[in-house]
Each structure stands twice: as structure tokens, then as C-alpha cells.
Design a protein around this motif. Sequence first.
Motif, short mmCIF file in Angstrom:
data_model
loop_
_atom_site.label_atom_id
_atom_site.label_comp_id
_atom_site.label_asym_id
_atom_site.label_seq_id
_atom_site.Cartn_x
_atom_site.Cartn_y
_atom_site.Cartn_z
N ASN A 1 2.95 -2.54 20.47
CA ASN A 1 2.37 -1.89 19.29
C ASN A 1 1.83 -0.50 19.62
OD1 ASN A 1 2.91 -4.17 17.78
ND2 ASN A 1 0.86 -5.03 18.01
N SER A 2 1.08 -0.40 20.73
CA SER A 2 0.49 0.89 21.10
C SER A 2 1.58 1.92 21.38
CB SER A 2 -0.43 0.73 22.31
OG SER A 2 -1.57 0.00 21.98
N PHE A 3 2.62 1.50 22.09
CA PHE A 3 3.71 2.43 22.39
C PHE A 3 4.41 2.89 21.11
CE2 PHE A 3 8.08 3.54 23.39
CZ PHE A 3 7.92 4.38 24.49
N ILE B 1 -1.14 0.68 8.35
CA ILE B 1 -2.44 1.33 8.09
C ILE B 1 -2.95 2.03 9.35
CG2 ILE B 1 -3.93 -0.65 8.64
CD1 ILE B 1 -5.57 0.14 6.12
N ILE B 2 -2.64 1.47 10.53
CA ILE B 2 -3.03 2.13 11.78
C ILE B 2 -2.22 3.41 11.95
CG2 ILE B 2 -3.20 1.88 14.29
CD1 ILE B 2 -3.37 -1.11 13.93
N LEU B 3 -0.92 3.35 11.65
CA LEU B 3 -0.08 4.54 11.75
C LEU B 3 -0.56 5.64 10.80
CD1 LEU B 3 2.36 6.00 12.91
CD2 LEU B 3 3.78 4.89 11.16
N VAL B 4 -0.93 5.28 9.59
CA VAL B 4 -1.45 6.27 8.64
C VAL B 4 -2.68 6.96 9.21
CG1 VAL B 4 -2.61 6.52 6.41
CG2 VAL B 4 -0.50 5.20 6.56
N ALA B 5 -3.58 6.18 9.81
CA ALA B 5 -4.79 6.75 10.40
C ALA B 5 -4.45 7.69 11.55
CB ALA B 5 -5.72 5.63 10.87
N TYR B 6 -3.50 7.28 12.39
CA TYR B 6 -3.09 8.14 13.51
C TYR B 6 -2.47 9.45 13.00
CZ TYR B 6 -3.68 4.27 16.88
OH TYR B 6 -4.19 3.28 17.68
N LEU B 7 -1.64 9.34 11.97
CA LEU B 7 -0.99 10.54 11.43
C LEU B 7 -2.02 11.52 10.88
CD1 LEU B 7 2.09 8.96 9.60
CD2 LEU B 7 2.08 10.23 11.75
N PHE C 1 0.36 11.34 21.98
CA PHE C 1 0.72 10.04 22.56
C PHE C 1 -0.38 9.55 23.50
CE2 PHE C 1 2.75 7.06 25.37
CZ PHE C 1 3.64 6.37 24.55
N MET C 2 -0.93 10.46 24.33
CA MET C 2 -1.99 10.08 25.26
C MET C 2 -3.22 9.57 24.52
SD MET C 2 -1.93 13.14 28.09
CE MET C 2 -3.42 12.48 28.84
N GLN C 3 -3.61 10.28 23.44
CA GLN C 3 -4.80 9.88 22.69
C GLN C 3 -4.56 8.56 21.97
OE1 GLN C 3 -7.83 11.77 21.49
NE2 GLN C 3 -7.67 13.00 23.32
N ALA C 4 -3.40 8.41 21.33
CA ALA C 4 -3.15 7.24 20.49
C ALA C 4 -2.85 5.99 21.30
CB ALA C 4 -1.99 7.53 19.53
N PHE C 5 -2.27 6.14 22.48
CA PHE C 5 -1.81 4.99 23.25
C PHE C 5 -2.97 4.06 23.62
CE2 PHE C 5 -0.22 2.97 27.25
CZ PHE C 5 0.86 2.30 26.69
N ASN C 6 -4.13 4.63 23.97
CA ASN C 6 -5.28 3.81 24.36
C ASN C 6 -6.42 3.91 23.35
OD1 ASN C 6 -4.46 2.70 26.95
ND2 ASN C 6 -4.45 4.81 27.67
N TRP D 1 -1.02 -7.13 15.18
CA TRP D 1 -1.01 -5.67 15.32
C TRP D 1 -2.16 -5.22 16.22
CZ3 TRP D 1 2.84 -2.58 14.48
CH2 TRP D 1 3.84 -2.99 13.61
N GLU D 2 -2.36 -5.95 17.31
CA GLU D 2 -3.35 -5.56 18.30
C GLU D 2 -2.88 -4.31 19.05
OE1 GLU D 2 -1.69 -8.42 18.28
OE2 GLU D 2 -3.07 -10.10 18.04
N THR D 3 -3.82 -3.50 19.50
CA THR D 3 -3.50 -2.34 20.33
C THR D 3 -4.16 -2.51 21.69
OG1 THR D 3 -5.40 -1.05 19.57
CG2 THR D 3 -3.36 -0.85 18.31
N LEU D 4 -3.78 -1.67 22.65
CA LEU D 4 -4.33 -1.81 24.00
C LEU D 4 -5.85 -1.64 24.03
CD1 LEU D 4 -1.75 0.06 26.28
CD2 LEU D 4 -2.31 -2.37 26.29
N GLY D 5 -6.34 -0.62 23.32
CA GLY D 5 -7.79 -0.41 23.30
C GLY D 5 -8.52 -1.62 22.75
N VAL D 6 -7.99 -2.19 21.68
CA VAL D 6 -8.60 -3.37 21.07
C VAL D 6 -8.58 -4.55 22.02
CG1 VAL D 6 -8.31 -5.07 19.22
CG2 VAL D 6 -8.16 -2.63 18.70
N MET D 7 -7.46 -4.76 22.71
CA MET D 7 -7.35 -5.92 23.61
C MET D 7 -8.29 -5.82 24.80
SD MET D 7 -5.52 -8.06 22.16
CE MET D 7 -5.83 -9.18 23.52
N VAL D 8 -8.45 -4.62 25.36
CA VAL D 8 -9.41 -4.45 26.45
C VAL D 8 -10.81 -4.81 25.97
CG1 VAL D 8 -10.55 -2.74 27.94
CG2 VAL D 8 -8.06 -2.72 27.69
#
Length: 562
Positions: free
Chosen positions: A354-356, A428-434, A491-496, A509-516
Motif C-alpha cells: 500500500n505504501s509503495f 481517501i489516503i491518495l487524495v490526501a497525499y495528492l 515518494f520519500m515523504q509519503a512512503f513512511n 489499507w494499512e501503511t508502513l507508518g501506521v503499522m509501526v
Amino acid sequence: MRLLERHFLLVLVALYLAAFALWPLGQLFAEALAPNKEGVLFGTFLDQWESRSAIRALSHTLEASFLSTLVSVVIGAVAAVLLVLTDMRWKGAIVFMLLLPLLIPSQIMALAWIELTGPTSPILAPLGLAPEPGMTNPLYSKWGIVIVMGVEHAALVFLTVRAALSSLPMDIVEAAQLAGARPLRIVMRILMPLAFPSVLSGAALAFVASIGNFGVPALLGIPGRYTMLTTLIYQRLQGFGPQVLGQVAALAVILTLIAAAGLLIRSLVARRFGAAVERTSAPLVPFPLGRARLPVEGVFLAFLTVIAILPLFALVGTSLLPALGVPLSLETLTLENYRFVLFGYEAAQRAFINSFALALSAAMISAAVALPLAYLSVIERRPLARLLDLFADAPYAIPGTVLAIAIIVVFLPPLPGLGVSLYNTGWIILVAYLARFLALVLRPTVAAMESLDPGMDEAARAAGAGMLTRLKAVVAPLLAPTLAAGGLLIFMQAFNELTVSALLWSSGWETLGVMVFFLHREGNTTAAAALATLALIAALGLAGVAALFARKLPSGVVPWRG
């Protein structure tokens, strides 16, 4: 047809920014300033000032942000003075160590500090310096938040002050030396007063960054019962109810007003204390430290090792333990935690994918939008495009928590005409990132566009090429390196990323930051450390790729370029 082509791109860009930035932020303010149940004007917003929890969170936010800013100013300003004004060696390594806490996501840096200072610290425990088993980690407190945020944001002050000191001319120093002034007096009485506006500017940036920080207050403040506005918003959303959107929207507006006040103070201070300096002479020549050089280098490198390197070593050490409390040795060392998060834990595997996917999509789409917007603003000089260029910075300037609430307010209900809600989906996560990260690629693209020779576009126009053709055949190839570098920063900011994702993620739709964050909260600290270490390796690898781009790009496109 040509007229349609000219306006088509502008309309598309305007719709993009309206849908992803202006509409959500406008709706957020409307929700926050709406009448309450009694019909009192601005009642929803005013009710928050009667809430003890909100007042306490606000005071904590201001207190911790102010104190952490002081820490950032001391570290950043001293580092800038030593690196610019003295002949210290190993400056490249020192700059890397200073920027490391800023390059690493805040939740990972906070987790690294937790592992360094806790009772089971793989670094301090063997030395007998760790807290006694069973004791609360000392970082679970106000001062823990202050220290970690202060270290993380020190690079913002350093970069600002370094730029100001590096631009000062040598003739100022020569005039002072002819008058008999010694180096220390020149630095304290002449150079630093000239750089004072940059110190205040960096302090304002550090303060605004602290106001919107979620990762550090979440990992250190929630266990320590030191609630800040970002964590209060998160906790309120966990108990989702009919009134919660208005409440968190009001809290988000409070955050926005504080951040706006910080940026306004920065602007006013720059105007009030700024001084015109003639910069046509040779640049400054560093002062020799003489016999003091080796001690100064040793003390400063040791300090940076403690605040930037040891926490990461502790994080890696914890990831190699079979369980907390087990001493780290060759006999106990294991890769089981890495096997678990990579192959044995389905949610972590989804988080990587998901993060990628989200980070790559945000980077590519943002670069595709930045190119025509920069072209319409700089080359075509369209008034609407220039206005949109200014609006594009707003989602990145405000705290990420505020943007996430704004996105929820708009995209939680079914979309008009479609009847579909984006909430509880990855969209919704993609919209926020955009919305949030467009500025990262737009700002360098605008700067690069301004440096282009307008004659090339005029020649293509004279040859009959339309706007789309000129963009594709003339402008895009010239700006490709800048677009790629900006996309890499996104990409660096959004990935984590955690601050936005923590409020928008859903099951699947978990992301890396959320899982940590959640692995640590669930008590599986060794697995959280392993996942954080993998994310750290990815972040540093991407930073290395960005550094390669920096050699071919104008100064300022990649922020840690020396």
C-alpha cells in the motif's frame, strides 16, 4: 481548437486543486464555525474553549512546541556557526548527521529514542545506564517530547542559518579585523546579528513543525498522558460519533490558527529585523580554530552521535532480539522479527504494498500536475494559474492532522452525483497525499521553469506548435530531472507517512507508518523495531538516490544538498 487547448489545461489544474485542497479546507472551516445545537453563531468552535481536555491539549501543544523550538535553535544555530564560520573538518559527515533526524519519519525516530532510553536498551543496559526493569521510560513525558522534537527539527534551523551565514561577504570581517576585533567578537557582535532574522525564521519553521507533529506526541505523549492537539484529535476520532466531526474540525482550525500565527510572526520578524548587506565581495573565509579544533570536533561529533546515531543503533539492536529484556549477544541475535514482518504478518505485507503504491501514485500524479501549472504560471503568466500556484502551498503549510480532518469532512459523505464514499478505502489516503505533497514538486519545478530561456518556447510557438506539443517536446525534456527529483521527495515523504494516514487508514489499507505505530502500541516492540528498521533502510536509500540527482540540479531542489 487552440483556444480550447489553452483553457483545457488551466481548467483541469483548477479542478484538481479545487477538489483536493480548496474544497476540503473550505468545508473544514465551515464545519468548525457552524452554529452548535443551541444555534449559537460559531458555537461549535467556541464550545471547544469550554472543554478542559481541549484547553489542556492546547496549553501542552504551545508549551512543548515552544520548548522544543528552543532546543532546535540551540542545536541548529551552533551547528551552522561551527560549520560555516570555522575550519572544522569532516563537514559532510556532520551535515549528514544533523539532517538524519529530519530525513527519518518522526514515528521511527521516536521509537528509536524509546529503545535507546528504555529499561531494555541494547545500548545502555549492558553499560548499567538504563532505567531499572519495570520503571517507566523517562521519555514518556513532556521533556521526552521536547527533546525528541527539538532534535528532529534542529535541521530546519540549521539549514536556514547556514544559508544566511554563507551569503555574508568577507569585507565585513576584514573591516572588523582591521579595527582589531578578534574572531569571537566578530561572530557574536557582527555576523550573528546580521543572521538573527534567519535564526528567528528557522525558529518559526521549527515551531510550526512541532505544532503539527503527530508521531512523537503519539509514541511518547499518549503513554505519558501528555496530550497535545494532534493526539487529542486522533483520540476523539477513535470514538466516532455524530458530533465528533464538528469537534475535531474545531480543534483542527485551532491548530491552523497557531501555525498561521507562527508563519506570520516569521514574516513580520524578517521585515522588521532584516538588513540590507552588500554581497558583491568574496565569500567568508572560515576562522581557524587552532589547537581547539580537535577538542571542538570531538565534542560536537560525540554529541551528534548521541542524538542521531545511537537511537538508530538501539532500534536495530531491539529488532534483533527474540523478546524484550533478553540481552543482545551472538547467542540471542535473531532475524525472526524480520521474517515475521516480511513473511508472517499479512498486515505488514499489505502495508509495504500500500505504501509503495500510494507513494508512487502521489509522486507521478503530482509531477504531472506541477508541469502544466508551472508552465501556465511562469511562461504563460496566467493570473489564475499564479493564484492556484499560491493555493497549492496551503495543504503542505498546514499541519497534516488538519488536512486529514478536512479530507474526512468532504469525502466521508457520498460524493455528489456518484453516491459513493471514499472513506474506508485507499482512495481517501491518495487524495490526501495528492493535496499535501504537490508543493514538494511544484516549488522546484517553478524555480527551474523561471530559469528556462523563453526563446525556446517562443520559437516553438512561431513554428505552429500548440501548448500541449510545446510542453511535451520542449519543456518536459528540459525539466525532467527536476520533476524526477521532486517526485522522489514526494515518494520519500509519503512512503513512511503517519500523520495523515493515522486518521484515514482502514482495514486492508494499512501503511508502513501506521503499522509501526500500532505494533508498538500493541506491545510487539521487537516486530515494530524490525519494520521501522526496514522503513529506515528504504528512507536512507531514497535519500542517497536524491543526493545523486542533486549534482545535476539547481541549488535548493534537494534540501540536504551541501
